[in-house]
Design a protein around this motif. Sequence first.
Motif: not given
Length: 125
Positions: A84-90, A95-99
């Motif tokens: 969540l933090g990696s997406v919310v903080l931009g 998809i990067d996290g899912y992968a």
Amino acid sequence: LGLGDLYQPLMDALQSANRQYPIWALSLQDRLWDGYQGLPSGSMGISAFPSMHVASAVLIALYATRLSVSLGTLMWIFAVLIMLGSVVLGWHYAIDGYAGALVVLAIWKITGAALSRADARTITV
């Protein structure tokens, strides 16, 4: 990529929040981007796909789950927070996290299967 500026609202919100509560990640993002563009003020090190932070957190969660259910639960919560933090903080697209998570899960399963086959072939004297 021709996608337009889909994340400008997120970055605007982060910049606005940064004026009140400094977000160190924003200045680091700027330095990394400068490095990517070859500017002397920047630093190199951009690697976005897959997210190695999420992959590492998932790997730790998988191992922790084998040790203890409560420790595993704690580490899965940590992995979700990293995602969540990696997406919310931009830092990443989702998809990067899912992968990253899927790659680690695949490697975990393949390695487990290979080790099981190796154990089955071992002759105990």
